[in-house]
Design a protein around this motif. Structure first.
Motif, PDB file in Angstrom:
ATOM      1  N   LEU A 182       0.831  -1.205   0.000  1.00  0.00           N
ATOM      2  CA  LEU A 182       0.000   0.000   0.000  1.00  0.00           C
ATOM      3  C   LEU A 182       0.860   1.248   0.000  1.00  0.00           C
ATOM      4  CD1 LEU A 182      -2.539  -1.067   2.777  1.00  0.00           C
ATOM      5  CD2 LEU A 182      -2.839  -1.256   0.296  1.00  0.00           C
ATOM      6  N   VAL A 207      -3.046   0.528  -3.884  1.00  0.00           N
ATOM      7  CA  VAL A 207      -2.505  -0.813  -3.696  1.00  0.00           C
ATOM      8  C   VAL A 207      -1.767  -1.194  -4.978  1.00  0.00           C
ATOM      9  CG1 VAL A 207      -4.651  -1.942  -4.462  1.00  0.00           C
ATOM     10  CG2 VAL A 207      -3.043  -3.197  -3.000  1.00  0.00           C
ATOM     11  N   LEU A 230      -7.422   2.047  -3.859  1.00  0.00           N
ATOM     12  CA  LEU A 230      -7.894   0.946  -3.023  1.00  0.00           C
ATOM     13  C   LEU A 230      -9.381   1.120  -2.696  1.00  0.00           C
ATOM     14  CD1 LEU A 230      -6.957  -1.670  -1.633  1.00  0.00           C
ATOM     15  CD2 LEU A 230      -6.559  -0.307   0.415  1.00  0.00           C
ATOM     16  N   HIS A 274      -9.829  -3.992  -2.942  1.00  0.00           N
ATOM     17  CA  HIS A 274      -9.248  -4.599  -1.746  1.00  0.00           C
ATOM     18  C   HIS A 274      -9.489  -6.106  -1.750  1.00  0.00           C
ATOM     19  CE1 HIS A 274      -8.480  -3.688   2.796  1.00  0.00           C
ATOM     20  NE2 HIS A 274      -7.517  -4.397   2.257  1.00  0.00           N
ATOM     21  N   GLN A 324      -7.461  -7.786  -4.628  1.00  0.00           N
ATOM     22  CA  GLN A 324      -6.033  -7.913  -4.352  1.00  0.00           C
ATOM     23  C   GLN A 324      -5.752  -8.976  -3.289  1.00  0.00           C
ATOM     24  OE1 GLN A 324      -3.594  -6.701  -6.180  1.00  0.00           O
ATOM     25  NE2 GLN A 324      -5.235  -5.921  -7.477  1.00  0.00           N
ATOM     26  N   TYR A 325      -6.589  -9.042  -2.262  1.00  0.00           N
ATOM     27  CA  TYR A 325      -6.428 -10.120  -1.283  1.00  0.00           C
ATOM     28  C   TYR A 325      -6.609 -11.473  -1.956  1.00  0.00           C
ATOM     29  CZ  TYR A 325      -5.879  -7.823   3.240  1.00  0.00           C
ATOM     30  OH  TYR A 325      -5.376  -7.139   4.317  1.00  0.00           O
TER      31      TYR A 325
END
Length: 147
Positions: free
Chosen positions: A13, A22, A33, A38, A41-42
């Motif tokens: 980040l 991100v 982000l 979020h 990306q996770y």
């Protein structure tokens, strides 16, 4: 529902002018982000770091044509022979994974044709084995990458 543990995942980040971005390791660029980003990306990190899916065989946010309309899928994982293998639809955490989410994925499926379908908002994750289109099964774990 599939249990996913993101606790060991660390996203790259940065904060500039009160905007958090991100770094997307697949697209190799910084992105704002948003809640959906979020989750995306996770999930990219979960697939590549924890499940050992090859990062080079992931496509993220690519344009496809569904009917006559341009759309963008979230993630497609390709097999080693570069055929679409898993289609992933990500939603923001506050968006409930529902029949509407599945219908959106199925619209993309008409164009992309994947063996596995995955729906997630980061809290709820569902995966279907669609290898036999006449006998689709919701499964309890993500498939190992071995294609």
């Amino acid at each position: 529902m599939i249990s996913t543990d993101f606790t060991k995942i660390k996203l790259k980040l940065r904060h500039v002018d009160e905007i958090t971005s991100v770094f997307d390791p697949i697209r190799k660029k910084w992105l704002i982000l948003t809640p959906e980003e979020h989750v995306r990306q996770y999930f990219i990190q979960y697939l590549t770091v924890q499940m050992l899916y090859p990062p080079s065989l992931l496509a993220v946010e690519k344009t496809i044509v569904v009917g006559n309309v341009k759309k963008r899928f979230d993630i497609v994982v390709y097999s080693r022979n570069h055929k679409p293998w898993m289609l992933v639809e990500c939603k923001a955490p506050e968006v409930f994974v529902s029949e509407n989410t599945l219908q959106q994925l199925l619209n993309y499926q008409r164009t992309v044709q994947c063996n596995y379908w995955l729906l997630t908002n980061g809290h709820q994750t569902y995966c279907a084995d669609a290898n036999d289109i006449q006998n689709i099964k919701w499964i309890d774990d993500l498939p190992a990458y071995d294609s």
